[in-house]
Design an enzyme around this catalytic site. Sequence first.
Site, PDB file in Angstrom:
ATOM      1  CG  ASP A  33      23.882  54.010  54.525  1.00 22.34           C
ATOM      2  OD1 ASP A  33      23.047  53.279  53.979  1.00 22.34           O
ATOM      3  OD2 ASP A  33      24.411  54.984  53.963  1.00 22.34           O
ATOM      4  CD  GLU A 202      24.827  49.589  48.401  1.00 17.76           C
ATOM      5  OE1 GLU A 202      25.567  50.193  47.596  1.00 17.76           O
ATOM      6  OE2 GLU A 202      23.675  49.977  48.694  1.00 17.76           O
TER       7      GLU A 202
END
Length: 319
Positions: A33, A202
């Site tokens: 991420d 997401e």
Amino acid sequence: MIKKTTAISLFALLCGTVSFAQKNPVISGWYADPEGIVYNNEYWIFPTYSAPYEQQIFFDAFSSKDLVNWKKHPRIIDANEVKWANKAMWAPSVIEKDGKYYFFFGANDVHEGEIGGIGVAVADRPEGPYKDLLGKPLINKIVNGAQPIDQFVFKDKDGQHYMFYGGWKHCNVVKLSDDFTKLLPFEDGSIYKEVTPENYVEGPFMFIRDNKYYFMWSEGGWTGPDYKVAYAIADSPFGPFKRINTILEQDPKIATGAGHHSVIKVPNEDKYYIVYHRRPLGKTSAHERETCIEEMTFDKNGHINPVKMTFEGVKHVLK
């Protein structure tokens, strides 16, 4: 019998005169991420520490002048500072404002009725140390079906900051106050606007190029091989966002599970890099994820060209 050329190559390798140019992954260890950004004439990466949820109780940061050689800044903030966080500290988004650095993060993999969600911390330097700004989450509740994770803070052309966030296949945008301590209503009085595009899962991200808003997100399951990145282009930060294409996905020769990215724009240049995580071939654990960087280019219509994953990576020295 060993061929002469092979013997020469082997001799050169043993003598240290041959080197490999592999630069991906760019940092050692399991990290995911990644938020990539430029501060103070340096590249920065703020990633998730990729491990079981109960071990995700801190963040490291990394800085570089050339996208190749990275300095680790360990534990720039952890659960000892964020008293309400006890696991699953995820997906930083860091923004500078008035000489301060604001660090947005998710924590606790929050579900309805639990304490957790999106927090914010502040520091005087990008490497911290960061202090919890609120002592509680900025967003705790589930709105429009979006789990409060994977926040990305976006500064619009007029200086207003918005935050895109959301897991569980829903994405919201909220308007942030100047001091990042609260959410402000939109003109219609609403606090949360849902902007979920087709196939969104997401990891939202946004940037502006040629006066157009590029909205990007991850699709598929983050634990599996089919994780990927898609995008849309709009005239407004609020959409509508019509899915154009996938631009990053697994490559059976390189890696699987490629996604949850960010984009670095080189200051004063029309040059862009995508910073993302991927899972090495042969690795199947959800937590075996590495941070990598590739150049991201555009066609004559402004569409993003498919990104080819490499082991070589990129190099760019900031001027």
